[in-house]
Design an enzyme around this catalytic site. Structure first.
Site, PDB file in Angstrom:
ATOM      1  CG  HIS A 138      81.517  23.390  -0.329  1.00 42.64           C
ATOM      2  ND1 HIS A 138      81.220  24.665  -0.306  1.00 42.64           N
ATOM      3  CD2 HIS A 138      80.594  22.498  -0.831  1.00 42.64           C
ATOM      4  CE1 HIS A 138      79.814  24.621  -0.803  1.00 42.64           C
ATOM      5  NE2 HIS A 138      79.719  23.370  -0.974  1.00 42.64           N
ATOM      6  CG  LEU A 257      70.368  37.482  -7.069  1.00 41.97           C
ATOM      7  CD1 LEU A 257      71.278  38.598  -6.947  1.00 41.97           C
ATOM      8  CD2 LEU A 257      70.784  36.032  -7.115  1.00 41.97           C
TER       9      LEU A 257
END
Length: 329
Positions: A138, A257
Site C-alpha cells: 500500500h 472472482l
C-alpha cells in the site's frame, strides 16, 4: 544509491487526533501519514532490488486490493484455478506487514517478517527461481523501490483505486473490526479527508500513481470498472501482462472472482489473521474481512452534510487537473 526521504514528526492538534483515534505513533514520510515503524525499513524498501519479472499490486487500503491480487495472479497463471489453491499470503509478499502489524502480533507472523527482511537484504526469496514474484504493498508511489520507479526494470505495477467515499466506509468498518478505531463514521470521514489516517492523504496517494498511468509498465484500474464489467478488466490486465485468455477461460475466472466466491474462499478471506487481531485488540468485535463488496454504499451511509463535505474536498483536490470528480480519472 542515495535515498531522499523526508521524515517528520506529527505534532500539535494533528498528532493528538492520530493518537486519540488510532492509538499508534505515526510520522510523515514525504508527506504521507504512516506508522512510525516504517522508519526501520524505509531505506531498505527504497533500495530493494527489483527483478524484470516482478508483478506488483499496489493500492490505497480498502480499494479492492485482495480482489485485484487474485485476478492478477490468475491472469498471470493463464487462468489455472488450481494454482490458487494455496493461501494468497503464500503467493504474494505483503511488504507492509513488517511495519503495519502491531508489535504484539509479531510472533504470529514471524515467518512473514523474515521473508520480507530476506527480500530487503538480498533481493531474493527462497522460491525466487520458480517464476515471477508477486508483491503487494500500500505504500505510496514515492516510497516504492527506486528501480521500480526509474524504469530500469521491466517489472509490472497494477494499481487499483476506488471511489474515496466507499473507500473511507470500508476502512472505517475494518478499523472498527480490528479495534484500531472506535469513533463514528462521520468523524472517520473527516479524518480521512484531512489525510489523518494511515497512508493518507488519499488524493496524494492516488494521483501519484494516476500521473504515471501512461507508463508502459503501470496499469491503472478502477474498482467500479471491475464491478461493472469484470471480463473487460480481465482482458485489459491480460494484455498488460502479455497473456492471452479465451472466453472459455474468462468465464470460470469471473465465477471464481465473484464476491460470494471470494468471501467464502479460505485461501483469501483472511479469517485466521482477523481472528487473531480480534482476540488481541477487539475480543467483542464483529465483522469480516469481506463485508459487502458494493459500489456507492456511501449513498446509504453518508448524511447530506458529509456528502457535501466529500464533494467539496474532491473538487479542491482535482480542480488543478481540470477534473470534476473521481469518475473522471
Amino acid at each position: 544509491m542515495d535515498v531522499d526521504i523526508n521524515i517528520s514528526n506529527i505534532d500539535g492538534e494533528e498528532g493528538d487526533l492520530l493518537r486519540d483515534n488510532f492509538k499508534r505513533p505515526c510520522a510523515r514520510f514525504n508527506g504521507y501519514v504512516m506508522f512510525e515503524e516504517l522508519k526501520t525499513y524505509v531505506d531498505s524498501l527504497v533500495k530493494m532490488n527489483v527483478r524484470d519479472d516482478d508483478i506488483w499490486v499496489c493500492s490505497y487500503p480498502k480499494t479492492g486490493t485482495t480482489w485485484t491480487q487474485e485476478m492478477v495472479y490468475l491472469v498471470a497463471n493463464d487462468a489455472d484455478l488450481t494454482k490458487a489453491q494455496k493461501p494468497l499470503n503464500d503467493r504474494y509478499v505483503f511488504l507492509d506487514k513488517c511495519f503495519l502489524i502491531p508489535q504484539k502480533m509479531a510472533s504470529h507472523i514471524e515467518s512473514d517478517i523474515n521473508r520480507i527482511k530476506k527480500l530487503f537484504s538480498s533481493g531474493e526469496l527462497t522460491e525466487a527461481d520458480q517464476g515471477p514474484r508477486f508483491i503487494h504493498t500500500h505504500v505510496p508511489y514515492e516510497l516504492l523501490p527506486q528501480k521500480l520507479r526509474d524504469g530500469s526494470t521491466k517489472a509490472k505495477i497494477i494499481y487499483v483505486v476506488r471511489n474515496p467515499r466507499d473507500t473511507s466506509i470500508s476502512a472505517f468498518h475494518h478499523q472498527l473490526m480490528v479495534g484500531r478505531y472506535n469513533g463514528s463514521l462521520k468523524n472517520y470521514g473527516e479524518l480521512f479527508m484531512k489525510g489523518l489516517v494511515n497512508y493518507g492523504p488519499f488524493w496524494k496517494h492516488t494521483l501519484a500513481y494516476w500521473n504515471k498511468r501512461n507508463d508502459k509498465n503501470l496499469l491503472f484500474l478502477k474498482y467500479e470498472d471491475m464491478k461493472k464489467d469484470l471480463p473487460s478488466v480481465i482482458r485489459k490486465t491480460a494484455t498488460f501482462l502479455k497473456k492471452t485468455l479465451t472466453d472459455e477461460q474468462i468465464g470460470p475466472l469471473c465465477e471464481h472472482l465473484s464476491f460470494e466466491s471470494m468471501k467464502n474462499n479460505p485461501y483469501i478471506n483472511e479469517k485466521p489473521l482477523i481472528k487473531i487481531l480480534k482476540s488481541k485488540f477487539n475480543p467483542e468485535g464483529s465483522g469480516e474481512f469481506f463485508r459487502k463488496g458494493k459500489s456507492d454504499q456511501w449513498k446509504n451511509d453518508f448524511d447530506a452534510e458529509l456528502i457535501d463535505r466529500f464533494d467539496q474536498w474532491e473538487h479542491e483536490n482535482l480542480k488543478h487537473l481540470n477534473l470534476t470528480s473521481y469518475k473522471d480519472l
